[in-house]
Design a protein around this motif. Sequence first.
Motif, PDB file in Angstrom:
ATOM      1  N   GLN A 133       0.800  -1.211   0.000  1.00  0.00           N
ATOM      2  CA  GLN A 133       0.000   0.000   0.000  1.00  0.00           C
ATOM      3  C   GLN A 133       0.842   1.275   0.000  1.00  0.00           C
ATOM      4  OE1 GLN A 133      -2.405  -1.247   3.378  1.00  0.00           O
ATOM      5  NE2 GLN A 133      -4.197  -1.391   2.058  1.00  0.00           N
ATOM      6  N   SER A 134       2.032   1.213   0.554  1.00  0.00           N
ATOM      7  CA  SER A 134       2.899   2.398   0.566  1.00  0.00           C
ATOM      8  C   SER A 134       4.100   2.213  -0.352  1.00  0.00           C
ATOM      9  CB  SER A 134       3.376   2.688   1.997  1.00  0.00           C
ATOM     10  OG  SER A 134       4.108   1.593   2.525  1.00  0.00           O
ATOM     11  N   LEU A 135       4.012   1.248  -1.267  1.00  0.00           N
ATOM     12  CA  LEU A 135       5.168   0.886  -2.083  1.00  0.00           C
ATOM     13  C   LEU A 135       5.666   2.049  -2.934  1.00  0.00           C
ATOM     14  CD1 LEU A 135       7.138  -1.250  -3.040  1.00  0.00           C
ATOM     15  CD2 LEU A 135       5.387  -2.099  -4.613  1.00  0.00           C
ATOM     16  N   CYS A 148       9.490  -6.796  -2.413  1.00  0.00           N
ATOM     17  CA  CYS A 148       8.344  -6.411  -1.592  1.00  0.00           C
ATOM     18  C   CYS A 148       7.447  -7.626  -1.388  1.00  0.00           C
ATOM     19  CB  CYS A 148       7.558  -5.282  -2.268  1.00  0.00           C
ATOM     20  SG  CYS A 148       6.053  -4.827  -1.379  1.00  0.00           S
ATOM     21  N   ARG A 149       7.247  -7.991  -0.141  1.00  0.00           N
ATOM     22  CA  ARG A 149       6.373  -9.133   0.146  1.00  0.00           C
ATOM     23  C   ARG A 149       4.938  -8.653   0.353  1.00  0.00           C
ATOM     24  NH1 ARG A 149       8.348 -13.144   4.635  1.00  0.00           N
ATOM     25  NH2 ARG A 149       7.898 -11.401   6.039  1.00  0.00           N
ATOM     26  N   GLN A 150       4.015  -9.377  -0.262  1.00  0.00           N
ATOM     27  CA  GLN A 150       2.606  -9.074  -0.064  1.00  0.00           C
ATOM     28  C   GLN A 150       1.812 -10.369  -0.025  1.00  0.00           C
ATOM     29  OE1 GLN A 150       1.838  -6.534  -3.512  1.00  0.00           O
ATOM     30  NE2 GLN A 150       0.878  -8.258  -4.558  1.00  0.00           N
ATOM     31  N   ILE A 151       0.610 -10.288   0.524  1.00  0.00           N
ATOM     32  CA  ILE A 151      -0.196 -11.490   0.731  1.00  0.00           C
ATOM     33  C   ILE A 151      -0.759 -12.021  -0.573  1.00  0.00           C
ATOM     34  CG2 ILE A 151      -2.301 -12.368   1.810  1.00  0.00           C
ATOM     35  CD1 ILE A 151      -1.768 -10.504   4.163  1.00  0.00           C
ATOM     36  N   ASP A 152      -1.295 -11.134  -1.410  1.00  0.00           N
ATOM     37  CA  ASP A 152      -1.965 -11.550  -2.640  1.00  0.00           C
ATOM     38  C   ASP A 152      -1.036 -11.431  -3.843  1.00  0.00           C
ATOM     39  OD1 ASP A 152      -4.540 -12.041  -1.469  1.00  0.00           O
ATOM     40  OD2 ASP A 152      -4.789  -9.875  -1.308  1.00  0.00           O
ATOM     41  N   PRO A 153      -1.221 -12.261  -4.853  1.00  0.00           N
ATOM     42  CA  PRO A 153      -0.459 -12.105  -6.090  1.00  0.00           C
ATOM     43  C   PRO A 153      -0.681 -10.719  -6.688  1.00  0.00           C
ATOM     44  CG  PRO A 153      -1.586 -14.218  -6.066  1.00  0.00           C
ATOM     45  CD  PRO A 153      -2.119 -13.442  -4.903  1.00  0.00           C
ATOM     46  N   THR A 155      -1.431  -7.626  -9.172  1.00  0.00           N
ATOM     47  CA  THR A 155      -2.311  -7.431 -10.319  1.00  0.00           C
ATOM     48  C   THR A 155      -1.760  -6.386 -11.272  1.00  0.00           C
ATOM     49  OG1 THR A 155      -3.598  -5.803  -9.059  1.00  0.00           O
ATOM     50  CG2 THR A 155      -4.363  -8.103  -9.020  1.00  0.00           C
ATOM     51  N   SER A 156      -0.607  -5.813 -10.944  1.00  0.00           N
ATOM     52  CA  SER A 156       0.029  -4.811 -11.803  1.00  0.00           C
ATOM     53  C   SER A 156       1.538  -4.939 -11.642  1.00  0.00           C
ATOM     54  CB  SER A 156      -0.434  -3.395 -11.428  1.00  0.00           C
ATOM     55  OG  SER A 156      -0.140  -3.114 -10.073  1.00  0.00           O
ATOM     56  N   PRO A 157       2.304  -4.406 -12.597  1.00  0.00           N
ATOM     57  CA  PRO A 157       3.771  -4.499 -12.503  1.00  0.00           C
ATOM     58  C   PRO A 157       4.310  -3.731 -11.304  1.00  0.00           C
ATOM     59  CG  PRO A 157       3.062  -3.884 -14.717  1.00  0.00           C
ATOM     60  CD  PRO A 157       1.864  -3.756 -13.826  1.00  0.00           C
ATOM     61  N   PHE A 158       5.526  -4.060 -10.916  1.00  0.00           N
ATOM     62  CA  PHE A 158       6.200  -3.325  -9.845  1.00  0.00           C
ATOM     63  C   PHE A 158       6.301  -1.856 -10.270  1.00  0.00           C
ATOM     64  CE2 PHE A 158       9.314  -2.436  -6.561  1.00  0.00           C
ATOM     65  CZ  PHE A 158       8.975  -3.344  -5.567  1.00  0.00           C
ATOM     66  N   PRO A 159       6.050  -0.908  -9.366  1.00  0.00           N
ATOM     67  CA  PRO A 159       5.919   0.493  -9.779  1.00  0.00           C
ATOM     68  C   PRO A 159       7.217   1.215 -10.113  1.00  0.00           C
ATOM     69  CG  PRO A 159       5.595   0.290  -7.417  1.00  0.00           C
ATOM     70  CD  PRO A 159       5.667  -1.102  -7.960  1.00  0.00           C
ATOM     71  N   PHE A 160       8.376   0.570  -9.892  1.00  0.00           N
ATOM     72  CA  PHE A 160       9.628   1.220 -10.282  1.00  0.00           C
ATOM     73  C   PHE A 160      10.667   0.160 -10.639  1.00  0.00           C
ATOM     74  CE2 PHE A 160       9.427   1.167  -5.604  1.00  0.00           C
ATOM     75  CZ  PHE A 160      10.580   0.481  -5.269  1.00  0.00           C
ATOM     76  N   GLY A 162      13.790  -2.354 -10.965  1.00  0.00           N
ATOM     77  CA  GLY A 162      14.631  -3.064 -10.010  1.00  0.00           C
ATOM     78  C   GLY A 162      13.866  -3.823  -8.951  1.00  0.00           C
ATOM     79  N   GLY A 163      12.557  -3.621  -8.894  1.00  0.00           N
ATOM     80  CA  GLY A 163      11.771  -4.259  -7.843  1.00  0.00           C
ATOM     81  C   GLY A 163      11.066  -5.521  -8.298  1.00  0.00           C
ATOM     82  N   ARG A 164      10.709  -6.341  -7.333  1.00  0.00           N
ATOM     83  CA  ARG A 164       9.953  -7.562  -7.611  1.00  0.00           C
ATOM     84  C   ARG A 164       9.098  -7.890  -6.402  1.00  0.00           C
ATOM     85  NH1 ARG A 164      14.312 -12.016  -6.062  1.00  0.00           N
ATOM     86  NH2 ARG A 164      16.050 -10.656  -5.492  1.00  0.00           N
ATOM     87  N   PHE A 165       8.012  -8.590  -6.666  1.00  0.00           N
ATOM     88  CA  PHE A 165       7.106  -9.001  -5.602  1.00  0.00           C
ATOM     89  C   PHE A 165       7.439 -10.411  -5.129  1.00  0.00           C
ATOM     90  CE2 PHE A 165       4.335  -5.917  -7.870  1.00  0.00           C
ATOM     91  CZ  PHE A 165       4.077  -5.067  -6.817  1.00  0.00           C
ATOM     92  N   LEU A 166       7.157 -10.645  -3.861  1.00  0.00           N
ATOM     93  CA  LEU A 166       7.250 -11.983  -3.278  1.00  0.00           C
ATOM     94  C   LEU A 166       5.933 -12.232  -2.558  1.00  0.00           C
ATOM     95  CD1 LEU A 166       8.996 -14.504  -2.527  1.00  0.00           C
ATOM     96  CD2 LEU A 166       9.614 -13.268  -0.439  1.00  0.00           C
ATOM     97  N   VAL A 167       5.223 -13.268  -2.943  1.00  0.00           N
ATOM     98  CA  VAL A 167       3.915 -13.548  -2.354  1.00  0.00           C
ATOM     99  C   VAL A 167       4.076 -14.503  -1.183  1.00  0.00           C
ATOM    100  CG1 VAL A 167       1.625 -14.533  -2.785  1.00  0.00           C
ATOM    101  CG2 VAL A 167       2.760 -13.171  -4.551  1.00  0.00           C
ATOM    102  N   GLY A 168       3.467 -14.159  -0.060  1.00  0.00           N
ATOM    103  CA  GLY A 168       3.521 -15.016   1.119  1.00  0.00           C
ATOM    104  C   GLY A 168       2.470 -14.599   2.117  1.00  0.00           C
ATOM    105  N   ARG A 169       1.824 -15.556   2.732  1.00  0.00           N
ATOM    106  CA  ARG A 169       0.771 -15.264   3.711  1.00  0.00           C
ATOM    107  C   ARG A 169       1.280 -15.564   5.118  1.00  0.00           C
ATOM    108  NH1 ARG A 169      -4.820 -14.547   3.830  1.00  0.00           N
ATOM    109  NH2 ARG A 169      -4.889 -14.707   1.548  1.00  0.00           N
ATOM    110  N   PRO A 170       1.306 -14.556   5.992  1.00  0.00           N
ATOM    111  CA  PRO A 170       1.765 -14.780   7.358  1.00  0.00           C
ATOM    112  C   PRO A 170       0.765 -15.650   8.121  1.00  0.00           C
ATOM    113  CG  PRO A 170       0.824 -12.584   7.117  1.00  0.00           C
ATOM    114  CD  PRO A 170       0.852 -13.191   5.742  1.00  0.00           C
TER     115      PRO A 170
END
Length: 240
Positions: A133-135, A148-153, A155-160, A162-170
């Motif tokens: 949310q504050s990415l 950047c780790r987030q819970i859900d896959p 739905t849009s590309p990384f906003p800048f 060099g970045g990538r998402f990592l999906v994981g549910r705590p």
Amino acid sequence: MTLLILGGTNEARLIAEALEGQDAILSLAGATRAPKTQALPTRVGGFGGAEGFSAYLDRHDITAVLDATHPFADRITRRTAAICADRSLPYLQVLRPPWQAEAGDNWTEIAREEDAAALIAPDAVVFLGTGRQSLERFANLAGHDVICRQIDPPTSPFPFPGGRFLVGRPPFSVQEEYDLFQALGVDWLVVKNAGGGPSRTKLTAARQLGIPVLMIARPARGDWPIVETVHAALAWVESL
């Protein structure tokens, strides 16, 4: 009495479980696409601003509001507290204590996300435990290796770049975080000082690996009624 609980935290879930069967409604913002089943009737989504929130209070004859949102949901909390005060509606915020550094921790406190880039070398691997949310506030880290780790896959590309998402549910155990950080070669961990036991595991893993932490400071506390525990929140509900 119809109690409205603003949720999204573990505290809100525990409060809902304790109040199961009572006249209460749990509201979730919808930040997670598939939230866990809750013990109370649950609504999901925003209210449509201050006017929408006020209309909801009237429509459902809400007689008290218990705010158990995230410690960094400052805009929502301030708006809710102000509306309740104007309506003389009982209001309470559940705000768990912030984390405190322990022996061996290497934390640097920063006031906002944009301050991180000045402290991180260009070739560093940066793990953002701050959510999506504050990415965009980390945009000046463009070109770094940012995870950047987030819970859900996503739905849009990384906003800048060099970045990538990592999906994981705590929740994640200390060992899971340790193994993950080691495998990724993390040089910096960036988190918000959310407090709480379940999510502290990443800080313990960082300490064990000698990873420095940038700790984003919390918003200033408000002057409205605040308690720090589920027990105190339930006592307040009982007193209404």
